[in-house]
Scaffold this active site. Structure first.
Site, PDB file in Angstrom:
ATOM      1  N   GLU A 222      36.658  10.906  64.004  1.00 14.95           N
ATOM      2  CA  GLU A 222      36.020  10.608  62.433  1.00 14.95           C
ATOM      3  C   GLU A 222      36.895  11.190  61.266  1.00 14.95           C
ATOM      4  O   GLU A 222      36.979  12.381  61.483  1.00 14.95           O
ATOM      5  CB  GLU A 222      34.690  10.961  62.319  1.00 14.95           C
ATOM      6  CG  GLU A 222      33.928  10.267  61.087  1.00 14.95           C
ATOM      7  CD  GLU A 222      32.636  10.996  60.619  1.00 14.95           C
ATOM      8  OE1 GLU A 222      32.064  11.875  61.652  1.00 14.95           O
ATOM      9  OE2 GLU A 222      32.143  10.364  59.779  1.00 14.95           O
TER      10      GLU A 222
ATOM     11  N   GLU B 210      38.091  17.005  58.241  1.00 16.16           N
ATOM     12  CA  GLU B 210      37.654  16.811  56.909  1.00 16.16           C
ATOM     13  C   GLU B 210      38.478  17.908  56.269  1.00 16.16           C
ATOM     14  O   GLU B 210      38.787  19.099  56.649  1.00 16.16           O
ATOM     15  CB  GLU B 210      36.200  17.152  57.083  1.00 16.16           C
ATOM     16  CG  GLU B 210      35.645  17.521  55.570  1.00 16.16           C
ATOM     17  CD  GLU B 210      35.669  16.642  54.600  1.00 16.16           C
ATOM     18  OE1 GLU B 210      35.150  15.477  54.854  1.00 16.16           O
ATOM     19  OE2 GLU B 210      36.404  16.923  53.277  1.00 16.16           O
TER      20      GLU B 210
ATOM     21  N   ASP C 200      43.947  17.777  56.168  1.00 15.14           N
ATOM     22  CA  ASP C 200      44.281  16.180  55.355  1.00 15.14           C
ATOM     23  C   ASP C 200      44.550  15.167  56.162  1.00 15.14           C
ATOM     24  O   ASP C 200      45.338  15.494  57.364  1.00 15.14           O
ATOM     25  CB  ASP C 200      45.034  16.756  54.266  1.00 15.14           C
ATOM     26  CG  ASP C 200      44.943  15.440  53.170  1.00 15.14           C
ATOM     27  OD1 ASP C 200      45.264  14.258  53.689  1.00 15.14           O
ATOM     28  OD2 ASP C 200      44.611  15.611  52.056  1.00 15.14           O
TER      29      ASP C 200
ATOM     30  N   ASP D 131      36.722   7.918  49.957  1.00 15.56           N
ATOM     31  CA  ASP D 131      36.842   7.898  48.516  1.00 15.56           C
ATOM     32  C   ASP D 131      37.742   6.599  48.041  1.00 15.56           C
ATOM     33  O   ASP D 131      38.628   6.316  48.398  1.00 15.56           O
ATOM     34  CB  ASP D 131      37.616   9.111  47.980  1.00 15.56           C
ATOM     35  CG  ASP D 131      36.968  10.081  48.310  1.00 15.56           C
ATOM     36  OD1 ASP D 131      35.562  10.555  48.186  1.00 15.56           O
ATOM     37  OD2 ASP D 131      37.822  11.251  48.851  1.00 15.56           O
TER      38      ASP D 131
ATOM     39  N   ASP E  14      30.475   1.106  50.769  1.00 11.46           N
ATOM     40  CA  ASP E  14      29.643   0.740  49.855  1.00 11.46           C
ATOM     41  C   ASP E  14      30.465   0.029  48.777  1.00 11.46           C
ATOM     42  O   ASP E  14      29.935  -0.747  47.952  1.00 11.46           O
ATOM     43  CB  ASP E  14      28.910   1.804  49.015  1.00 11.46           C
ATOM     44  CG  ASP E  14      30.024   2.876  48.373  1.00 11.46           C
ATOM     45  OD1 ASP E  14      30.793   3.458  48.894  1.00 11.46           O
ATOM     46  OD2 ASP E  14      29.995   2.777  47.041  1.00 11.46           O
TER      47      ASP E  14
ATOM     48  N   THR F 103      25.422   7.393  57.794  1.00 10.93           N
ATOM     49  CA  THR F 103      25.975   8.487  57.247  1.00 10.93           C
ATOM     50  C   THR F 103      25.155   9.341  56.066  1.00 10.93           C
ATOM     51  O   THR F 103      24.321   8.387  55.630  1.00 10.93           O
ATOM     52  CB  THR F 103      27.337   8.453  56.831  1.00 10.93           C
ATOM     53  OG1 THR F 103      27.585   7.683  55.565  1.00 10.93           O
ATOM     54  CG2 THR F 103      27.982   7.763  58.059  1.00 10.93           C
TER      55      THR F 103
ATOM     56  N   GLU G 122      25.943   6.892  53.197  1.00 14.68           N
ATOM     57  CA  GLU G 122      25.564   5.479  53.473  1.00 14.68           C
ATOM     58  C   GLU G 122      23.793   5.522  53.259  1.00 14.68           C
ATOM     59  O   GLU G 122      23.113   4.555  52.560  1.00 14.68           O
ATOM     60  CB  GLU G 122      25.476   5.284  55.099  1.00 14.68           C
ATOM     61  CG  GLU G 122      25.152   3.919  55.381  1.00 14.68           C
ATOM     62  CD  GLU G 122      25.526   3.552  56.856  1.00 14.68           C
ATOM     63  OE1 GLU G 122      26.253   4.305  57.478  1.00 14.68           O
ATOM     64  OE2 GLU G 122      25.291   2.519  57.183  1.00 14.68           O
TER      65      GLU G 122
HETATM   66  C1  LIG Z   1      32.700  10.128  49.986  1.00 16.85           C
HETATM   67  S1  LIG Z   1      32.468  11.487  51.370  1.00 16.85           S
HETATM   68  C2  LIG Z   1      31.919  10.611  52.770  1.00 16.85           C
HETATM   69  C3  LIG Z   1      31.480  11.465  53.804  1.00 16.85           C
HETATM   70  C4  LIG Z   1      30.984  11.012  54.788  1.00 16.85           C
HETATM   71  N1  LIG Z   1      31.934  10.153  55.661  1.00 16.85           N
HETATM   72  C5  LIG Z   1      29.837  10.259  54.726  1.00 16.85           C
HETATM   73  O1  LIG Z   1      29.723   8.956  54.812  1.00 16.85           O
HETATM   74  O2  LIG Z   1      28.516  10.548  54.430  1.00 16.85           O
HETATM   75  C6  LIG Z   1      34.585  11.343  51.902  1.00 16.85           C
HETATM   76  C7  LIG Z   1      34.963  12.453  52.597  1.00 16.85           C
HETATM   77  O3  LIG Z   1      36.319  12.194  52.887  1.00 16.85           O
HETATM   78  C8  LIG Z   1      36.916  13.368  52.786  1.00 16.85           C
HETATM   79  N2  LIG Z   1      38.351  13.053  52.610  1.00 16.85           N
HETATM   80  C9  LIG Z   1      38.873  12.336  51.553  1.00 16.85           C
HETATM   81  N3  LIG Z   1      40.172  12.107  51.779  1.00 16.85           N
HETATM   82  C10 LIG Z   1      40.448  12.974  52.943  1.00 16.85           C
HETATM   83  C11 LIG Z   1      41.913  13.146  53.623  1.00 16.85           C
HETATM   84  N4  LIG Z   1      42.790  12.379  53.365  1.00 16.85           N
HETATM   85  N5  LIG Z   1      41.790  13.717  54.844  1.00 16.85           N
HETATM   86  C12 LIG Z   1      40.442  14.311  55.132  1.00 16.85           C
HETATM   87  N6  LIG Z   1      39.216  14.144  54.512  1.00 16.85           N
HETATM   88  C13 LIG Z   1      39.473  13.397  53.211  1.00 16.85           C
HETATM   89  C14 LIG Z   1      36.371  14.090  51.516  1.00 16.85           C
HETATM   90  O4  LIG Z   1      36.614  15.274  51.400  1.00 16.85           O
HETATM   91  C15 LIG Z   1      34.905  13.936  51.478  1.00 16.85           C
HETATM   92  O5  LIG Z   1      34.076  14.833  52.366  1.00 16.85           O
END
Ligand SMILES: C[S@@+](CC[C@H](N)C(=O)[O-])C[C@H]1O[C@@H](n2cnc3c(N)ncnc32)[C@H](O)[C@@H]1O
Length: 218
Positions: free
Chosen positions: A47, A72, A99, A121, A157, A195, A198
């Site tokens: 994930e 994450e 990352d 994002d 979304d 999630t 979600e």
């Molecule tokens: C909007 S949140 C969604 C979290 C979870 N997947 C959910 O649906 O509840 C997006 C997550 O992706 C992580 N994220 C964004 N870009 C990333 C990257 N390049 N590598 C690792 N994590 C990343 C952010 O830190 C954040 O915690």
């Protein structure tokens, strides 16, 4: 206030859960099953951007024979996920604080069986499509680490991100299936695990978009 509290003592709290994550995850490249104590034939589901870990803890619990790895980049956010998995004593769930740009240093060619990307994002306001986790450069990384015809299961979304992602998948030759713009009222809702984001979006009446993309690599 809650945000400040959650960022306190991150190294100490990570240390308590040390068996859930790796100081030097790149050393596990090509060797994740063995590093996590799982047999060579077991599947690996990755994930990307796991947030606070609701999805990976629930899906790992439901599928004990699959090795789950959740990546994450935000250390305070992943700490919540790690602590959740630790408290629930889920044996088949491990974490990488890194990352997604670094994926090719973390996994070997064909090492992963399936990828989940949930509510990444959208990068719509600042118009930075290259940062989207479904931008073609990322898709090429995923293609390398997935086994032939391995799947990405993508949910969002955001309509603009969804349209962009469908185009990127198609242009890069991925096979699309199980596509819907209203997952919660679709035939696939029964098997769906929500999630954190979600649930938040659903509570606001926003419909959830979802597609399964199979790698062009045969
Ligand atoms: C909007 S949140 C969604 C979290 C979870 N997947 C959910 O649906 O509840 C997006 C997550 O992706 C992580 N994220 C964004 N870009 C990333 C990257 N390049 N590598 C690792 N994590 C990343 C952010 O830190 C954040 O915690």
């Amino acid at each position: 206030m809650a945000r400040q509290r959650s960022k306190k003592h991150i190294p100490e709290r990570m240390e308590i859960c040390h068996e859930r994550w790796f100081d030097a995850p790149m050393l596990n490249k090509g060797n994740w099953r063995q590093a996590c104590g799982f047999p060579e034939e077991c599947e690996i589901y990755l994930e990307i951007g796991c947030g606070k870990g609701k999805f990976c803890t629930e899906t790992a619990t439901a599928n004990p024979n699959v090795l789950y790895i959740a990546l994450e980049r935000d250390s305070s956010v992943i700490l919540s996920a790690i602590e959740k998995a630790h408290a629930l004593e889920i044996p088949n769930l491990f974490f990488i604080n890194a990352d997604a740009q670094l994926l090719e240093n973390l996994f070997d060619d064909g090492e992963v069986d399936r990828i989940y990307i949930n509510f990444c994002d959208p990068w719509t306001r600042r118009r930075k499509p290259k940062r989207r986790l479904t931008y073609k450069d990322f898709l090429n990384k995923y293609e390398m680490l997935l086994k032939p015809a391995g799947q990405i299961r993508f949910k969002t979304d955001n309509d603009e991100l969804f349209d962009f992602s469908l185009e990127e998948f198609s242009e890069c030759g991925w096979d699309l299936s199980e596509q819907t713009r209203d997952l919660h009222n679709s035939e696939w809702d029964g098997a769906n695990v929500r999630t954190e984001f979600e649930q938040k979006f659903a509570d606001q009446g926003i419909t959830i978009k979802r597609v399964v993309a199979a790698s062009p690599r045969k």
